[in-house]
Every structure is written in structure tokens, then in C-alpha cells.
Motif scaffolding. Sequence first.
Motif, PDB file in Angstrom:
ATOM      1  N   ALA A 332       0.923  -1.197   0.046  1.00  0.00           N
ATOM      2  CA  ALA A 332       0.161  -0.180  -0.164  1.00  0.00           C
ATOM      3  C   ALA A 332       0.824   1.337  -0.070  1.00  0.00           C
ATOM      4  O   ALA A 332       1.551   1.607   0.884  1.00  0.00           O
ATOM      5  CB  ALA A 332      -0.874  -0.097   1.266  1.00  0.00           C
ATOM      6  N   GLY A 333       1.003   1.799  -1.287  1.00  0.00           N
ATOM      7  CA  GLY A 333       1.882   3.032  -1.104  1.00  0.00           C
ATOM      8  C   GLY A 333       2.226   3.412  -2.859  1.00  0.00           C
ATOM      9  O   GLY A 333       1.606   2.670  -3.453  1.00  0.00           O
ATOM     10  N   ARG A 334       3.012   4.201  -2.968  1.00  0.00           N
ATOM     11  CA  ARG A 334       3.461   4.632  -4.232  1.00  0.00           C
ATOM     12  C   ARG A 334       4.254   3.526  -5.116  1.00  0.00           C
ATOM     13  O   ARG A 334       5.133   2.779  -4.342  1.00  0.00           O
ATOM     14  CB  ARG A 334       4.263   6.071  -4.431  1.00  0.00           C
ATOM     15  N   ASN A 335       4.097   3.192  -6.265  1.00  0.00           N
ATOM     16  CA  ASN A 335       4.789   2.424  -7.115  1.00  0.00           C
ATOM     17  C   ASN A 335       5.009   2.708  -8.434  1.00  0.00           C
ATOM     18  O   ASN A 335       4.556   2.207  -9.218  1.00  0.00           O
ATOM     19  CB  ASN A 335       4.183   0.922  -6.840  1.00  0.00           C
ATOM     20  N   GLY A 336       6.045   3.535  -8.698  1.00  0.00           N
ATOM     21  CA  GLY A 336       6.425   4.072 -10.164  1.00  0.00           C
ATOM     22  C   GLY A 336       5.135   4.376 -10.953  1.00  0.00           C
ATOM     23  O   GLY A 336       4.421   5.306 -10.197  1.00  0.00           O
ATOM     24  N   GLY A 337       5.096   3.939 -12.114  1.00  0.00           N
ATOM     25  CA  GLY A 337       4.124   4.466 -13.133  1.00  0.00           C
ATOM     26  C   GLY A 337       2.752   4.045 -12.463  1.00  0.00           C
ATOM     27  O   GLY A 337       1.723   4.768 -12.958  1.00  0.00           O
ATOM     28  N   TYR A 338       2.416   2.996 -11.562  1.00  0.00           N
ATOM     29  CA  TYR A 338       1.081   2.633 -10.939  1.00  0.00           C
ATOM     30  C   TYR A 338       0.664   3.865  -9.990  1.00  0.00           C
ATOM     31  O   TYR A 338      -0.436   3.918  -9.544  1.00  0.00           O
ATOM     32  CB  TYR A 338       1.175   1.604  -9.966  1.00  0.00           C
ATOM     33  N   TYR A 354      -4.630  -2.446  -7.568  1.00  0.00           N
ATOM     34  CA  TYR A 354      -5.605  -1.250  -7.836  1.00  0.00           C
ATOM     35  C   TYR A 354      -4.425  -0.044  -7.839  1.00  0.00           C
ATOM     36  O   TYR A 354      -4.049   0.292  -6.955  1.00  0.00           O
ATOM     37  CB  TYR A 354      -6.640  -0.963  -6.656  1.00  0.00           C
ATOM     38  N   ALA A 355      -4.499   0.527  -8.940  1.00  0.00           N
ATOM     39  CA  ALA A 355      -3.478   1.467  -9.321  1.00  0.00           C
ATOM     40  C   ALA A 355      -4.135   3.161  -9.521  1.00  0.00           C
ATOM     41  O   ALA A 355      -5.301   3.201  -9.847  1.00  0.00           O
ATOM     42  CB  ALA A 355      -2.760   1.351 -10.465  1.00  0.00           C
ATOM     43  N   HIS A 356      -3.352   4.062  -9.593  1.00  0.00           N
ATOM     44  CA  HIS A 356      -3.498   5.530  -9.773  1.00  0.00           C
ATOM     45  C   HIS A 356      -4.496   6.057  -8.983  1.00  0.00           C
ATOM     46  O   HIS A 356      -5.391   7.016  -9.273  1.00  0.00           O
ATOM     47  CB  HIS A 356      -4.190   5.488 -11.216  1.00  0.00           C
ATOM     48  N   LEU A 357      -4.416   5.364  -7.568  1.00  0.00           N
ATOM     49  CA  LEU A 357      -5.347   5.838  -6.461  1.00  0.00           C
ATOM     50  C   LEU A 357      -5.001   7.299  -6.397  1.00  0.00           C
ATOM     51  O   LEU A 357      -3.967   8.008  -6.140  1.00  0.00           O
ATOM     52  CB  LEU A 357      -5.413   5.218  -5.436  1.00  0.00           C
ATOM     53  N   GLY A 378      -8.097   8.140  -8.751  1.00  0.00           N
ATOM     54  CA  GLY A 378      -7.404   9.133  -8.786  1.00  0.00           C
ATOM     55  C   GLY A 378      -6.595   9.028 -10.334  1.00  0.00           C
ATOM     56  O   GLY A 378      -6.932   8.377 -11.021  1.00  0.00           O
ATOM     57  N   SER A 379      -5.347   9.906 -10.352  1.00  0.00           N
ATOM     58  CA  SER A 379      -4.699   9.777 -11.486  1.00  0.00           C
ATOM     59  C   SER A 379      -3.388   9.953 -11.345  1.00  0.00           C
ATOM     60  O   SER A 379      -2.304  10.557 -11.982  1.00  0.00           O
ATOM     61  CB  SER A 379      -5.107  10.936 -12.496  1.00  0.00           C
ATOM     62  N   THR A 380      -2.687   9.432 -10.134  1.00  0.00           N
ATOM     63  CA  THR A 380      -1.408   9.496  -9.651  1.00  0.00           C
ATOM     64  C   THR A 380      -0.562   8.513 -10.523  1.00  0.00           C
ATOM     65  O   THR A 380      -1.227   7.471 -11.205  1.00  0.00           O
ATOM     66  CB  THR A 380      -1.114   8.919  -8.357  1.00  0.00           C
ATOM     67  N   GLY A 381       0.782   8.523 -10.475  1.00  0.00           N
ATOM     68  CA  GLY A 381       1.668   7.866 -11.746  1.00  0.00           C
ATOM     69  C   GLY A 381       1.302   8.195 -13.147  1.00  0.00           C
ATOM     70  O   GLY A 381       1.124   9.293 -13.408  1.00  0.00           O
TER      71      GLY A 381
END
Length: 450
Positions: A332-338, A354-357, A378-381
Amino acid sequence: MRDSPSTLWLLGILTGLLVLSGLRFGILSGRSAAATAGQERLETLSPAEPVVTIVPVVQREVVADTGAVTVPRLPPLPTLTDTIGPDDSIYLSLKGLGVSDAQILALGEALKLVFDAERAARPGDTYSLQLAADGRVARFEYTPIAEPERLVIVFRDGDQLLARETFLPLEYRQIALEVTIEDNLSNALGVADDGEVLTDLLADGIFRSAIDFHKDPRTGDRLGVVCQALYMNGAFLRYDRILLARYSGQVVSGLAIHYETPGASGYFDERGVSLERMFLLNPLAFRRISSNFSRKRFHPILKRNVPHLGTDYAANRGTDVWATARGRVSAAGRNGGYGKMVEIEHANGYSTRYAHLSRISVRTGQRIEKKHVIGRVGSTGRATGPHLHYELLKNGRHINPASANRGSRGRPLKKPHLRDFARQRDELRSILDSAGRRGSMVAVGDPPGR
């Protein structure tokens, strides 16, 4: 005959004495009336009104105005109102209205006795607030959007804040409806009260593991529902429970009966087999699928063909994202392009991502149940706009999320319950068939047990 001077002098003295006596009686009478009026005013004040102390008028030798005494009334406290917005909280909302941290803390301490604001507050909840002249909270009334019949009240009693909750009376009704699909499920259920909510209850609730209402429906399919609904002051409030749902389609058909056994309840097909499967078909309520699973797809940012090993769901920023199966959060956290990403390990070698949260609502190592909210869209990564990228893996290898639950079967009811289940199933089907002949949406009597 003319009166003598001595006689006139005596009459003048007598007349003056009478006038002075009348004047003095009138002043005292006026003071007595004013005091009585003031006393009556104090006795009729309600506890919520400011109490004004009347100081008794001291008698003086000079003649005073005999009019009634006017009791000054303090102006009512101004009322502030607000609605909790997306990515908002009660704390942030109160800060925006200028409430001090000390008063927010005191309000929170009183509120938590009847309402868990941290867990239960939702966007759309409304409240009103009254502040005293010194900035202290005088009264706070909170109405959850999910339970408009519930009023949470915090009020001041001297130096302390007290809390209570009040529930407005509700009316239960049992209704039935049957509709024909023309283009999609949501439009077909437009004839019902709050059709969008009913759509979500069916698509993301009852048939969430069995029917994909984004791709399975066809023109001419039929949907029937028997449910319990709540009304307040004669107006529809919300659906309480769906008792039966029947979908008759060209691609897929299904029957769902709500049935309770000791210690458990759920939805079962016509043979008494549970509709629950290991995975939900979708991890959120979404507008459309913007990109499907593919081993070779043109990437809109990289401008070249790369595998797209998941499903992209277009949805509004802040939309809840839920776990598609029970399991343990492994990341649970940031992971590059995800970007902000959550990964969950499930039974039998499965895992989901589950990515870009925009927000993560779980922590690594946490055990969660199916449909537990794990974050928000969201649109992170590496993302061009708000959406959810969802992946399903089996023993570390990506598989198409659309294949989840393929070939799986739910648990059947135990034999001692089958006879009672069949009786309830047949009764509800009879109610729906009868209602379908009378109209698209009709009341069919009181809910059982009400």
C-alpha cells in the motif's frame, strides 16, 4: 349667591388633596403592573431563550413615567450551515467556518458518544451550527445523507457539551416492479423511485458476482424486483431490502432470493445455491471501461504497443474503490508508474492490484473483507486522467479480470432449510407475477414481520 373667600379657599385645598391622592395611586399602580408583567415574562420564557433579570424599580419622591417596563431581549444566535464535500471532513468544514481547534475538539468529544464521525461521515452530510458571542459552540445538528431520519444533536449545558440522537418515524412498504431493457439497466429502472440506487443494489450488490450489467444486457431483456422501501412523511426515502430479483435475458438469466438462516443471510438462486463467488466482477461503480485487458495495446503516453495487463475503469475522481475478494494487503503506497497502488493477496494463489489512486485507505498487513473500501479513484503515476487500473493475477501471472469466477459455483443451502426456502421463493415469485400484470411499479402490501 356668591361664596365667601374663606369657603373658596377650603374647596381648593380639598380638591388639591384629591388630585394628589389620585396621582400617587396611579404611579404605584403603574409600577405594580410593570413588575407583574416582568414576572409573567420570566415565567413564560423557554429554556432555549435568554433569561433577562429585571431589577426592581426603587420608589422615589419624584413623579416617574407610569408606562409598562420593556424587557430587553437578546438577539438570537446566528446559524451557520454547511455540507461535507468530497475529500472533506467535519474538522475541515468547521475550520472553514472559523471554529477554533479547542471548540472542534470539545465538539468531537461530545459527538463520539453517539456518532463515529471519522468512520460514518460521508460527502453530502449536512449540519447547522450556532456559536455564542465568545466563540463557544452553543448547538450543533448533524444529518447523515445515508440516514436523513437520524438527527445527531450536540448542545451546551453550562460549561459542558452534551449529545443525543433522534430518529424520525418511518413507514415500511413492500413494492414490486417489472421493466423491459431498451438500452441499459439504469434507464429501464428510471420508472422506480431513486432508480440509480436500485441499479447499484442490483448490479453492485445482488448480482455483483454473476451478471455484468455493462456488457450482458440486450434489448428486450426483462427485470423484475420485489423489495421493501422506507418512506418518511409520505415521501420515498430509500430501499431497505430487495427480497427477490429476476433477470430474464438473451445472454444471461438469473433469479436471486433473499433468505436468512440462523446466524447468516444472503441471496440464493432458484435451487438454493448462493450467488456469492470468490470475486466481484468489478471493483467500483464506474461510467465505462476505457481499456480492456490485452497482451498488445497502443499506449497513449508511451506511443507504442505494450501489453495492458489489466482493466481500466473510467470514473470520477474520489469514487470509492473496493477489494474484489477477501484477503491481506501485501502493499500500500507509491509504486512507479502505478502511482498510489494497493495490492492484496487472496486465497488459492490469487492477487489483485488497484492503481492510480488519489487516496489509500488501508495499510500493509491489514486483513480485509470483500467490498472493503481500499482507496479512491485518482490519476497518480502514469495516467492521462482519473481512472482505476485493476489487475488480477494467479500464481504471479496476469489473467484477464473478466475471467474471474468462470466455472465457479456457490455454496448450497443445507437440506433442513430447503423446504422453507422453496415456500418463500414461490410466494415472492407469485407476488412479482401478479404485480407485473397490474403495472410497472405497484405496492403489494406490508413487508413481512412489520
